[in-house]
Design an enzyme around this catalytic site. Sequence first.
Site, PDB file in Angstrom:
ATOM      1  N   SER A 183      32.709 -18.180  38.324  1.00 29.75           N
ATOM      2  CA  SER A 183      33.661 -17.071  38.226  1.00 29.75           C
ATOM      3  C   SER A 183      34.087 -16.660  39.631  1.00 29.75           C
ATOM      4  O   SER A 183      34.606 -17.493  40.377  1.00 29.75           O
ATOM      5  CB  SER A 183      33.035 -15.925  37.425  1.00 29.75           C
ATOM      6  N   GLU A 308      36.582 -19.732  27.276  1.00 30.75           N
ATOM      7  CA  GLU A 308      36.431 -18.791  28.382  1.00 30.75           C
ATOM      8  C   GLU A 308      36.784 -17.350  28.003  1.00 30.75           C
ATOM      9  O   GLU A 308      36.031 -16.415  28.241  1.00 30.75           O
ATOM     10  CB  GLU A 308      37.336 -19.218  29.555  1.00 30.75           C
ATOM     11  N   HIS A 414      32.942 -17.416  28.618  1.00 28.18           N
ATOM     12  CA  HIS A 414      32.877 -17.389  30.087  1.00 28.18           C
ATOM     13  C   HIS A 414      31.468 -17.013  30.540  1.00 28.18           C
ATOM     14  O   HIS A 414      30.921 -15.992  30.142  1.00 28.18           O
ATOM     15  CB  HIS A 414      33.884 -16.357  30.605  1.00 28.18           C
TER      16      HIS A 414
END
Length: 499
Positions: A183, A308, A414
């Site tokens: 991320s 995600e 995610h």
Amino acid sequence: MVRTDAGLVEGRLGTDTRMFQGIPYAAPPVGRLRWASPQPAVSWSGVRAATEPGNRCAQAAGLIDQQSSSEDCLYLNVTTPLHSSARNLPVMVWIHGNGFINGAGSLYDAQRLASTGKVIVVSFNYRLGVFGFLDHPALDHGLSKHLSGNFGLEDQQAALRWVRRNAAAFGGDPANVTLFGESAGGTSVCAHLVAPGSVGLFQKAILQSAQCTGRKWSPGPATWFPLPRAERERHGLDVAAKVGCSDLRTAAACLRAEPVEELVKWSDYGLGSGPAVGAGILPVSPEQAFATGHFKRVPIMQGTTRDEHRLFTAAIEAVTGQTTTDADYRQQIRTLFTPTEAARVLARYPADRFQSPGEALSAVISDWAWGCTVLDRDRTLDRHVPTYAYEFDDDEAPWFSTLKKPNFPTGAFHGSELQYLFDDEQLPGPATPAQHRLADTMVRYWAQFAYTGDPNGHGAAPWPRFGTGQHVQSLQPGKTEPADLAQEHQCGFWKTIGG
């Protein structure tokens, strides 16, 4: 006990590991050093206990994150195998994510990765939010060696320099360092592939769910994308004005006098927090550098999770207390696209084909802003360096124990892959035998890549380079096999959408 360049540290024994926590890699950035480039840590005499993590960097409480008001936070953690016949082990340096506004290196227990993979793992804290990424002309130069706006990236470079100086003392090879992050941590890795000051500090890179090219989308109004300096500076001037420091002549002193509790409120305001592009630490954007081939030529492994955006939809629903309705879905699509394109997207992704409008919205953004974007970046990078692409695809990945599940399947959301590499404090970890086997496979892939720049070996399923065949390794419980990302994420359709 290990002797670092600043003094002796004493760690503790873990499960087949040695663990050293809370080692300072730079001086506390407090007082006049708030918004200064990181300064050397002060040496100590005697033996420093390294058995507890250092303070988390100042941050507001998040959905799954604890609040911290500490600016004395530049500490790192080292995890090594307890027994290894090898010397000069590869070093894997982890950059945590969470939007450049939350998180800490200590959330990611690396014992399994270190002991199974026979690697040394270093994690660290870096300045977050306004403390790490405030771009303001009054903070340029002076105590900052560069232009302001990228103090968090400078901290990361300082941690990497510490690794170069001290890796050998822990049994590691300072000339075999793999930088990896997820991320915002993945976005950071993108930046270091481009930043001149990061040259020579690592030899391999792993990008997990990195947003640094393509569709500039992120949850809410904030973005952790690298953005032009002018845009970040306008935002910094706005933040300074909001806290009563609008006079350029006195802004630096005024801002440094503001209490932590007041400043931390502004970390997620407007543009949010993230790198500034243009001169200083990051002269050009990763997108431009990758496209022109002007980046550090190292082997790269990169990928995303299949679903995600389901995390972000669930998080927004949890914060607002509102479930995404069909009307919400249509409105958000119309906000993202032109009227003609929005009509095409809604026809391609009708809400009634999904379990809920929230899942439909998640599918659109997972395909448009994640799956197809990383596939484009795979193609770009593989023209210049060996690139190994993956997609994490456990559709039953365990969900957070502290976050309400939405009214749709969370899938491979995610960050869901992190619990397969680390004992992640925020996620429960693999539950089934097949998930445990997948975790073992992933650890071996990641560690093998750290050894050689190629994830193949140790009996795992072959993982071809992305190459002309555009091979993407699908990581699923029970099997690892090629995935067709272009078909899976409808990238042919998305090429016809401007957005």
